[in-house]
Design a protein around this motif. Structure first.
Motif, PDB file in Angstrom:
ATOM      1  N   ILE A  56       0.716  -1.089  -0.177  1.00  0.00           N
ATOM      2  CA  ILE A  56      -0.133   0.113  -0.061  1.00  0.00           C
ATOM      3  C   ILE A  56       1.006   1.255  -0.052  1.00  0.00           C
ATOM      4  O   ILE A  56       1.940   1.243   0.506  1.00  0.00           O
ATOM      5  N   THR A  57       0.449   2.243  -0.729  1.00  0.00           N
ATOM      6  CA  THR A  57       1.185   3.636  -0.328  1.00  0.00           C
ATOM      7  C   THR A  57       1.104   4.081   1.102  1.00  0.00           C
ATOM      8  O   THR A  57       0.098   3.959   1.674  1.00  0.00           O
ATOM      9  N   GLU A  58       1.682   4.954   1.396  1.00  0.00           N
ATOM     10  CA  GLU A  58       1.862   5.694   2.593  1.00  0.00           C
ATOM     11  C   GLU A  58       0.639   6.397   2.794  1.00  0.00           C
ATOM     12  O   GLU A  58      -0.199   6.317   3.980  1.00  0.00           O
TER      13      GLU A  58
ATOM     14  N   LEU B 204       4.632   1.316  -0.741  1.00  0.00           N
ATOM     15  CA  LEU B 204       4.985   1.275  -2.124  1.00  0.00           C
ATOM     16  C   LEU B 204       5.187   2.664  -2.489  1.00  0.00           C
ATOM     17  O   LEU B 204       4.298   3.498  -2.190  1.00  0.00           O
ATOM     18  N   GLN B 205       5.969   2.825  -3.275  1.00  0.00           N
ATOM     19  CA  GLN B 205       6.235   4.247  -4.025  1.00  0.00           C
ATOM     20  C   GLN B 205       5.607   4.286  -5.160  1.00  0.00           C
ATOM     21  O   GLN B 205       5.945   3.440  -6.097  1.00  0.00           O
ATOM     22  N   PRO B 206       4.802   5.163  -5.696  1.00  0.00           N
ATOM     23  CA  PRO B 206       4.075   5.153  -6.912  1.00  0.00           C
ATOM     24  C   PRO B 206       5.254   5.185  -8.038  1.00  0.00           C
ATOM     25  O   PRO B 206       6.466   5.889  -7.854  1.00  0.00           O
ATOM     26  N   LEU B 207       4.884   4.529  -9.035  1.00  0.00           N
ATOM     27  CA  LEU B 207       5.731   4.783 -10.295  1.00  0.00           C
ATOM     28  C   LEU B 207       7.429   3.968 -10.254  1.00  0.00           C
ATOM     29  O   LEU B 207       8.177   4.186 -10.697  1.00  0.00           O
ATOM     30  N   LYS B 208       7.269   3.140  -9.073  1.00  0.00           N
ATOM     31  CA  LYS B 208       8.495   2.637  -8.922  1.00  0.00           C
ATOM     32  C   LYS B 208       8.462   1.069  -8.948  1.00  0.00           C
ATOM     33  O   LYS B 208       7.620   0.687  -7.877  1.00  0.00           O
TER      34      LYS B 208
ATOM     35  N   LEU C 282       2.804   0.838  -9.142  1.00  0.00           N
ATOM     36  CA  LEU C 282       1.855   1.580  -8.986  1.00  0.00           C
ATOM     37  C   LEU C 282       1.357   2.881  -9.875  1.00  0.00           C
ATOM     38  O   LEU C 282       2.471   3.642  -9.815  1.00  0.00           O
ATOM     39  N   ILE C 283       0.603   2.842 -10.570  1.00  0.00           N
ATOM     40  CA  ILE C 283       0.613   4.161 -11.494  1.00  0.00           C
ATOM     41  C   ILE C 283      -0.784   5.090 -10.793  1.00  0.00           C
ATOM     42  O   ILE C 283      -1.909   4.721 -10.970  1.00  0.00           O
ATOM     43  N   PRO C 284      -0.655   6.344 -10.486  1.00  0.00           N
ATOM     44  CA  PRO C 284      -1.651   7.016  -9.853  1.00  0.00           C
ATOM     45  C   PRO C 284      -2.589   7.412 -11.048  1.00  0.00           C
ATOM     46  O   PRO C 284      -2.264   7.929 -12.258  1.00  0.00           O
TER      47      PRO C 284
ATOM     48  N   TYR D 174       0.820  -1.910 -13.185  1.00  0.00           N
ATOM     49  CA  TYR D 174       1.510  -2.277 -14.132  1.00  0.00           C
ATOM     50  C   TYR D 174       2.312  -3.238 -13.917  1.00  0.00           C
ATOM     51  O   TYR D 174       3.377  -3.360 -13.012  1.00  0.00           O
ATOM     52  N   LEU D 175       1.752  -4.664 -14.364  1.00  0.00           N
ATOM     53  CA  LEU D 175       2.471  -5.793 -13.819  1.00  0.00           C
ATOM     54  C   LEU D 175       3.622  -6.425 -14.921  1.00  0.00           C
ATOM     55  O   LEU D 175       3.236  -6.612 -16.038  1.00  0.00           O
ATOM     56  N   ASN D 176       4.534  -6.643 -14.348  1.00  0.00           N
ATOM     57  CA  ASN D 176       5.725  -7.288 -15.454  1.00  0.00           C
ATOM     58  C   ASN D 176       6.016  -6.560 -16.644  1.00  0.00           C
ATOM     59  O   ASN D 176       6.194  -7.398 -17.679  1.00  0.00           O
TER      60      ASN D 176
END
Ligand SMILES: Nc1ccn([C@@H]2O[C@@H]3COP(=O)(O)O[C@H]3[C@H]2O)c(=O)n1
Ligand SMILES: [Zn+2]
Ligand SMILES: [Zn+2]
Length: 245
Positions: free
Chosen positions: A89-91, A124-128, A140-142, A155-157
């Motif tokens: 999860i994001t913070e 999780l950090q978005p876009l990482k 994770l893509i916002p 976005y997976l694999n």
């Protein structure tokens, strides 16, 4: 065994003929639950599974059809299975999930006073890209869903897009297909009405045929059968079926 996707449900928030749009990703050694809505515990049970079969849960945003089953998950893993589950999860969402969603039901003095008392929280950090398991790396893509509420697609694999809940973003889809090798899209689909907080079928039908052909529709309403053969080159995802990715 390769990577498999099994939708616990493919329904929209208030669907009665389909469970909540929550997904199991399984590579044979690791099982990730994507969102855990109100109906997720029952949907799992009907598949002959329990929360003890799940290694991690990832939350995309805070709506009851995506988090409403977490209280049961929490009590089960803590007091029945006596273990912790990984929470991805994001913070920002972690704070809101505890303070505005789970605290009321889960708080128990001396036992549960934070998400960390239930989960191994992995922020999780978005876009990482985040390593999940041997055959799962996800990012994770916002994306836009409800104004002022954080919400993420996955976005997976480096090849598979999972929309969760979002309004139409054709440039994102074009970018992923043309620049990042996307070859499969699992996309929410509001079958009728205007796309205030979701993506409508009419909007998705404006996508190029090449993108439609790789797109599978989910998070749909009870009248899904009225739209069979009216989805262009796109296909409805079926709940409980196992898809090889
Ligand atoms: N501005 C909003 C906010 C919410 N909603 C409905 O509530 C549901 C919450 O779960 P969902 O799957 O995001 O779908 C939302 C809309 O049906 C809506 O229709 N309009
Ligand atoms: Zn939803
Ligand atoms: Zn939502």
């Amino acid at each position: 065994m390769g990577l498999q996707l099994q939708m616990l449900g493919t329904g929209s928030a208030f669907a009665k003929n389909y469970y909540n749009n929550n997904a199991l990703l399984d590579d044979g050694t690791f099982t990730l639950l994507i969102d855990c809505g109100v109906t997720a515990p029952l949907a799992l049970h009907r598949l002959g599974m329990s929360f003890n079969d799940i290694d991690a849960v990832l939350i995309t945003h805070i709506h009851a059809d995506h988090v409403g089953g977490l209280e049961e998950l929490a009590f089960k893993i803590k007091f029945t299975f006596k273990r912790k589950m990984i929470l991805y999860i994001t913070e920002e969402l972690a704070h809101s999930l505890w303070e505005h969603s789970l605290k009321g039901g889960l708080y128990q003095i001396g036992e549960i006073s934070s998400l960390e008392d239930i989960f191994d929280v992995c922020l999780l950090q978005p876009l990482k890209p985040q390593y999940i398991s041997e055959s799962m790396t996800l990012e994770l893509i916002p994306t836009q869903h409800i104004p002022g509420k954080a919400s993420y697609s996955l976005y997976l694999n480096e090849s598979i897009f999972y929309s969760s809940d979002m309004t139409f973003d054709p440039s994102l889809l074009q970018h992923l297909v043309q620049e990042r090798g996307c070859r499969t899209i699992f996309h929410e689909c509001q079958l009728s009405g205007s796309g205030e907080v979701h993506t409508t079928l009419q909007e998705l039908l404006t996508l190029p045929e090449e993108i439609q052909k790789m797109t599978y529709l989910m998070h749909y309403a009870d009248d899904r059968d009225d739209y069979i053969n009216q989805t262009g080159e796109m296909t409805f995802l079926e709940q409980n079926l196992i898809y090889e990715l």
